[in-house]
Design a protein around this motif. Structure first.
Motif: not given
Length: 138
Positions: A2-21
């Motif tokens: 799903n979209s949220n999982t994809k976005i969270e994965s992209e952030l994690n890949k760049r070593e960015i903690r996936p906060t809501a904002m």
């Protein structure tokens, strides 16, 4: 996925903690076809804390998720980086600023030709902005 999982994965890949904002801002960049400024994000997300938006953009830029564009409007704009981008000069691409609608677009398929600078010169940054009318305004 799903979209949220994809976005969270992209952030994690760049070593960015996936906060809501951060997830909301990344979703915005993924859905938009043009570059955006902090001011535009503040208008779009008027409920968000301005300093949080600024820190989000700073984090995204530091981690190579977005890149900075000086298009001559007086507002710094930001565009989404490609997956293999390291924001070095070798990954530079042109940007297009429409003088009619004031939008700025990444033209990732247009790469600058290699430069043969005189001895002793070293490029630290470049501003590759073309100006004219975009396809919507032409």
């Amino acid at each position: 996925m799903n979209s949220n999982t994809k976005i969270e994965s992209e952030l994690n890949k760049r070593e960015i903690r996936p906060t809501a904002m951060r997830m909301i801002v990344l979703r915005y960049f993924l859905e938009e076809k043009n570059c955006t400024s902090l001011t535009e994000l503040e208008e779009k997300f008027d409920h968000a804390d301005k300093s949080t938006l600024f820190r989000t953009l700073t984090t995204f830029e530091q981690k190579g998720l977005i890149h900075r564009i000086e298009d001559g409007t007086g507002f710094t704009k930001f565009g989404l980086c490609t997956e293999d981008c390291d924001c070095s000069f070798d990954f530079q691409h042109y940007h297009f600023h429409c003088i009619n609608c004031n939008e700025t677009f990444c033209l990732k398929s247009l790469k600058p030709q290699s430069l043969n600078l005189p001895k002793g010169f070293m490029v630290q940054s470049a501003n590759l902005v073309l100006k004219g009318h975009c396809s919507n305004c032409n």
